[in-house]
Scaffold this active site. Structure first.
Site, PDB file in Angstrom:
ATOM      1  N   LYS A  43       0.841  -1.199   0.000  1.00  0.00           N
ATOM      2  CA  LYS A  43       0.000   0.000   0.000  1.00  0.00           C
ATOM      3  C   LYS A  43       0.878   1.252   0.000  1.00  0.00           C
ATOM      4  O   LYS A  43       0.673   2.162  -0.782  1.00  0.00           O
ATOM      5  CB  LYS A  43      -0.931  -0.037   1.217  1.00  0.00           C
ATOM      6  CG  LYS A  43      -1.856   1.134   1.316  1.00  0.00           C
ATOM      7  CD  LYS A  43      -2.824   0.990   2.485  1.00  0.00           C
ATOM      8  CE  LYS A  43      -3.531   2.309   2.728  1.00  0.00           C
ATOM      9  NZ  LYS A  43      -4.448   2.267   3.863  1.00  0.00           N
TER      10      LYS A  43
ATOM     11  N   GLY B  64      -5.002  -1.731   4.927  1.00  0.00           N
ATOM     12  CA  GLY B  64      -4.214  -2.885   4.466  1.00  0.00           C
ATOM     13  C   GLY B  64      -4.895  -4.210   4.759  1.00  0.00           C
ATOM     14  O   GLY B  64      -4.979  -5.095   3.909  1.00  0.00           O
ATOM     15  N   ARG B  65      -5.425  -4.362   5.975  1.00  0.00           N
ATOM     16  CA  ARG B  65      -6.037  -5.643   6.356  1.00  0.00           C
ATOM     17  C   ARG B  65      -7.420  -5.829   5.751  1.00  0.00           C
ATOM     18  O   ARG B  65      -8.056  -6.863   5.979  1.00  0.00           O
ATOM     19  CB  ARG B  65      -6.056  -5.775   7.877  1.00  0.00           C
ATOM     20  CG  ARG B  65      -6.700  -4.622   8.614  1.00  0.00           C
ATOM     21  CD  ARG B  65      -6.379  -4.658  10.101  1.00  0.00           C
ATOM     22  NE  ARG B  65      -6.848  -3.496  10.827  1.00  0.00           N
ATOM     23  CZ  ARG B  65      -6.178  -2.344  10.945  1.00  0.00           C
ATOM     24  NH1 ARG B  65      -5.020  -2.197  10.334  1.00  0.00           N
ATOM     25  NH2 ARG B  65      -6.672  -1.344  11.643  1.00  0.00           N
TER      26      ARG B  65
ATOM     27  N   GLU C  58      -5.157  -6.324  14.874  1.00  0.00           N
ATOM     28  CA  GLU C  58      -4.634  -5.022  14.458  1.00  0.00           C
ATOM     29  C   GLU C  58      -5.746  -3.969  14.495  1.00  0.00           C
ATOM     30  O   GLU C  58      -5.489  -2.785  14.680  1.00  0.00           O
ATOM     31  CB  GLU C  58      -4.005  -5.101  13.048  1.00  0.00           C
ATOM     32  CG  GLU C  58      -3.046  -3.965  12.784  1.00  0.00           C
ATOM     33  CD  GLU C  58      -2.211  -4.142  11.522  1.00  0.00           C
ATOM     34  OE1 GLU C  58      -2.795  -4.129  10.419  1.00  0.00           O
ATOM     35  OE2 GLU C  58      -0.974  -4.271  11.610  1.00  0.00           O
TER      36      GLU C  58
ATOM     37  N   HIS D  91      -5.649 -32.821  17.762  1.00  0.00           N
ATOM     38  CA  HIS D  91      -4.550 -33.682  18.209  1.00  0.00           C
ATOM     39  C   HIS D  91      -3.392 -32.869  18.772  1.00  0.00           C
ATOM     40  O   HIS D  91      -2.278 -33.372  18.907  1.00  0.00           O
ATOM     41  CB  HIS D  91      -4.082 -34.563  17.044  1.00  0.00           C
ATOM     42  CG  HIS D  91      -5.190 -35.427  16.537  1.00  0.00           C
ATOM     43  ND1 HIS D  91      -5.472 -36.666  17.057  1.00  0.00           N
ATOM     44  CD2 HIS D  91      -6.136 -35.205  15.590  1.00  0.00           C
ATOM     45  CE1 HIS D  91      -6.524 -37.179  16.441  1.00  0.00           C
ATOM     46  NE2 HIS D  91      -6.945 -36.307  15.547  1.00  0.00           N
TER      47      HIS D  91
HETATM   48  O1  LIG Z   1       1.041  -2.732   2.224  1.00  0.00           O
HETATM   49  P1  LIG Z   1       2.136  -2.099   3.025  1.00  0.00           P
HETATM   50  O2  LIG Z   1       2.097  -0.607   2.990  1.00  0.00           O
HETATM   51  O3  LIG Z   1       3.474  -2.644   2.606  1.00  0.00           O
HETATM   52  O4  LIG Z   1       1.910  -2.491   4.535  1.00  0.00           O
HETATM   53  C1  LIG Z   1       1.963  -3.811   4.978  1.00  0.00           C
HETATM   54  C2  LIG Z   1       1.513  -3.925   6.424  1.00  0.00           C
HETATM   55  O5  LIG Z   1       2.453  -3.300   7.259  1.00  0.00           O
HETATM   56  C3  LIG Z   1       2.102  -2.399   8.269  1.00  0.00           C
HETATM   57  O6  LIG Z   1       3.075  -2.430   9.246  1.00  0.00           O
HETATM   58  C4  LIG Z   1       0.727  -2.507   8.859  1.00  0.00           C
HETATM   59  O7  LIG Z   1       0.736  -2.865  10.209  1.00  0.00           O
HETATM   60  C5  LIG Z   1      -0.200  -3.432   8.129  1.00  0.00           C
HETATM   61  O8  LIG Z   1      -1.522  -2.997   8.341  1.00  0.00           O
HETATM   62  C6  LIG Z   1       0.098  -3.455   6.652  1.00  0.00           C
HETATM   63  O9  LIG Z   1      -0.817  -4.321   6.015  1.00  0.00           O
END
Ligand SMILES: O=P(O)(O)OC[C@H]1O[C@H](O)[C@H](O)[C@@H](O)[C@@H]1O
Length: 541
Positions: free
Chosen positions: A200, A260-261, A346, A377
Site C-alpha cells: 500500500k 491494508g487488512r 490489528e 490432536h
Molecule cells: O502494504 P504495506 O504498505 O506494505 O503495509 C503492509 C503492512 O504493514 C504495516 O506495518 C501494517 O501494520 C499493516 O496494516 C500493513 O498491512
C-alpha cells in the site's frame, strides 16, 4: 452502555445463562431460537451462554452503542478513521450494485471499476499467454511480494480457492528473512516467473528488500532489460512505484480509504485473480457484497455480523474470556486464522477510546487457531480441560470438492460436530467413574482416575455451516468477520481502522540496523538490547 453491561452481568448470574447443558436439556427448540441464516450460510450460536434475556440486552447494547448509525456512516464514506483522516470503504470495492459511493464529494465507483477492468485485462493476458516473459515464454508462476495486509489476504484466499485454480501457480514471499525468498526462488525459473510487488505504502522495508532481491534474480538470469516483463505492482503510492522502475501499464492502484487488512478486495487481490480468473474473482466480490447488504438491512436478531460481534463482545467484556479460537474444518482455510489475527487484533487491539481517553474495560481478545482436525490432536486438550474458557468458532462446508473422498468429508463433519457437542456437554465425575468401572476398574481406581476424565462442559462455541467453499462463500465469510470486528470496535468505542501500535518497533528497527551491522555502537540502548547485540556480533561469522 454501562447500565446494560451491569444488567447483562446480573442476568448471567440470575438466569444461569452459562449452564448451556441444562438449557439444551430443558428446551428442545433452542437450536431454532439461536440460529441465523443468510442463504446457505447458517450461524448456530445456540451452544453459547445466551438466552432470550441476554440476547435482548445485547440488542439494547447495539442500540445504545449506535452500531447501526456508525455502520451507515462507514458505508456512506464518512471519515470514521479520524486519526488518519480517512474514510473506510473496502465495501465500495465489492459494491456490485454500483451505486455511487462518495468521498470528498466524488463518486469512487468509476475508479474502482476501472482498476478491476485493468486487473481483469492483465490477468486474462497472463493466463492466456498473450502477456509473456522476456524470452517469449508463458508465465507459469507468480510470486506475490508483500507483508501484512498485502500478503495475508491473497495468500489465505488463494489457498482457500485451490479447486478453482486454472492459472499460473501462486507463491507468497513476506518475511524479510532471506530464507523465505531464497527457498521460493529455488523452485522457479526467471523466464517464466512474474513478480507482483504489493505494498500500500511502497515503503515497507521487508517488501522493498525482497523486491530488490527478486529484481536481481531476474536481471542476473535474463539481463536488466528483461526486468519490466517480469514485474507488476500494486500500491496506493504510484509515484514510488514509478521510481522503482515498474512500467505504469503494470501498476494497479488503490486508495487510502482501503485499510491494508481490508484490501483483499482491491488490486491486492491480483494474485488471487491470476490464479482463479476474473469471473471467479467477481463471484468472490459478490459474496462479500451479499453479506454487506445483509449487514445493512437485516434486523439485529437475524443479522449475522451483528450477532457475531455482539456475542464476541459479550464473551470478552461480560464473561471476561481473553481469547477466541478460530477452527475451520477445512484444510484449504488453514491460513484463515492467521488472516483473522491481523484483521481482528490489528483493528481492535487498542487502549484509547475515540474520545482519546483510556478505555475502561477490555478490548479485542487474542484470536488464534488452526484447522480441524489437526488442532484436535494438539491444543484442544486445553480448550476442553484447561482453566480458561476459550470460545471456539467452528466452520464447515456440507460438501468438499473431492466426491471420491466423501467418506473423508463425512469424517471431517463428524469431528467438527463432536467437538462442539463435547465442549457443551462435557462429562461429569459420575459419568467418568461409571465409564471406568464399566471397563473393569475397581472403585479406588475410579476415584483416583475419575477426576482426570471430567470435562466441565458448558464451554461455548459458534458453528458456521455452508454448502461449499465457493468464491461466493469465501467472500461472504471474510466480510462477515470484517463486520464482526467493526461491531465489536464500535462497542469498545475505539477506532478499529488505524494501527499506530506497529510503528514503534519499525522505528527502533531502523535505528538498530547500523548497530547490528557493527557500524554504530549500542551505547544509549538498554543493557539487554546492548547485550544481545554484543552476543550476536561476536557470533557473526
Ligand atoms: O502494504 P504495506 O504498505 O506494505 O503495509 C503492509 C503492512 O504493514 C504495516 O506495518 C501494517 O501494520 C499493516 O496494516 C500493513 O498491512
Amino acid at each position: 452502555m454501562d447500565t446494560i453491561i451491569a444488567k447483562l452481568k446480573d442476568s448471567v448470574a440470575s438466569t444461569g445463562a452459562t449452564d448451556i447443558r441444562s438449557a439444551f436439556a430443558s428446551d428442545s427448540g433452542r437450536f431454532a431460537k439461536f440460529t441465523a441464516r443468510l442463504d446457505d450460510l447458517l450461524m448456530d450460536y445456540s451452544k453459547c451462554a445466551v438466552n432470550e434475556t441476554v440476547m435482548g440486552l445485547l440488542s439494547e447494547l447495539a442500540e445504545a452503542g449506535g452500531v447501526a448509525k456508525k455502520r451507515d456512516a462507514m458505508f456512506a464514506g464518512d471519515k470514521i478513521n479520524f486519526t488518519e483522516d480517512r474514510a473506510v470503504l473496502h465495501t465500495a470495492l465489492r459494491n456490485r450494485s454500483n451505486t455511487p459511493v462518495m468521498v470528498d464529494g466524488r463518486d469512487v465507483m468509476p475508479d474502482v471499476n476501472a482498476v478491476l477492468d485493468a486487473m481483469s485485462e492483465f490477468c486474462n493476458g497472463v493466463r492466456s499467454g498473450a502477456i509473456k516473459g522476456a524470452t517469449g515464454k508463458k508465465i507459469t508462476d507468480v510470486v506475490n511480494i508483500g507483508i501484512g495486509g498485502s500478503d495475508l489476504g491473497p495468500a489465505m484466499a488463494t489457498l482457500a480457492m485451490a479447486p478453482y485454480h486454472d492459472g499460473p501457480r501462486a507463491h507468497f514471499v513476506s518475511n524479510v528473512d532471506g530464507a523465505h525468498i531464497a527457498d521460493t526462488l529455488k523452485l522457479l525459473s526467471a523466464d517464466t516467473t512474474l513478480f507482483i510487488v504489493a505494498s500500500k505504502t511502497f515503503t515497507t522495508i521487508e517488501t522493498m528488500t525482497n523486491a530488490r532481491a527478486a529484481r536481481k534474480f531476474v536481471s542476473d538470469a535474463l539481463g536488466e532489460e528483461a526486468v519490466g516483463h517480469h514485474f507488476a505492482a500494486v500500491s496506493t503510492a504510484l509515484d514510488k512505484v514509478a521510481a522503482f522502475g515498474i512500467d505504469e501499464t503494470r501498476v494497479f492502484g488503490f486508495w487510502d480509504w482501503v485499510g491494508g487488512r481490508y484490501s483483499i478486495w482491491s488490486a491486492i487481490g491480483l494474485p488471487l485473480m491470476l490464479a482463479i480468473g476474473p469471473e471467479h474473482f467477481v463471484e468472490f466480490l459478490e459474496g462479500a457484497h451479499a453479506l454487506d447488504t445483509h449487514f445493512r438491512e437485516a434486523p439485529v436478531e437475524n443479522n449475522l455480523p451483528m450477532l457475531l460481534g455482539l456475542i464476541g463482545y459479550y464473551h470478552r467484556v461480560v464473561l471476561g474470556y481473553p481469547t477466541r479460537a478460530i477452527l475451520p474444518y477445512d484444510q484449504r482455510m488453514s491460513r484463515f486464522p492467521a488472516y483473522l489475527q491481523q484483521l481482528d487484533m490489528e483493528s481492535n487491539g487498542k487502549s484509547v477510546t475515540i474520545d482519546s481517553k483510556p478505555v475502561k474495560g477490555p478490548t479485542g481478545p487474542v484470536a488464534w487457531g488452526e484447522p480441524g482436525t489437526n488442532g484436535q490432536h494438539a491444543f484442544y486438550q486445553l480448550i476442553h480441560q484447561g482453566t480458561d474458557i476459550i470460545p471456539a468458532e467452528f466452520m464447515i462446508a456440507a460438501n468438499g470438492f473431492e466426491p471420491d473422498l466423501r467418506n473423508q468429508h463425512d469424517l471431517l463433519i463428524a469431528n467438527c460436530l463432536a467437538q462442539s457437542e463435547a465442549l457443551m456437554k462435557g462429562r461429569t465425575l459420575d459419568e467418568a467413574k461409571a465409564q471406568l468401572t464399566a471397563k473393569g476398574a475397581d472403585a479406588a481406581t475410579a476415584d483416583r482416575i475419575g477426576p482426570h476424565r471430567v470435562f466441565a462442559g458448558n464451554r461455548p462455541s459458534i458453528t458456521f455451516v455452508y454448502d461449499k467453499l465457493t468464491p461466493h462463500a469465501l467472500g461472504r465469510m471474510i466480510a462477515l468477520y470484517e463486520h464482526r470486528v467493526f461491531v465489536e470496535g464500535v462497542l469498545f468505542n475505539i477506532n478499529s481502522f488505524d494501527q499506530w501500535g506497529v510503528e514503534l518497533g519499525k522505528e527502533l528497527a531502523t535505528g538498530l540496523l547500523p548497530v547490528v551491522e557493527g557500524k554504530e555502537s549500542a551505547a544509549g540502548h538498554d543493557s539487554s538490547t546492548a547485550g544481545l547485540v554484543d552476543t550476536l556480533l561476536k557470533a557473526k561469522a
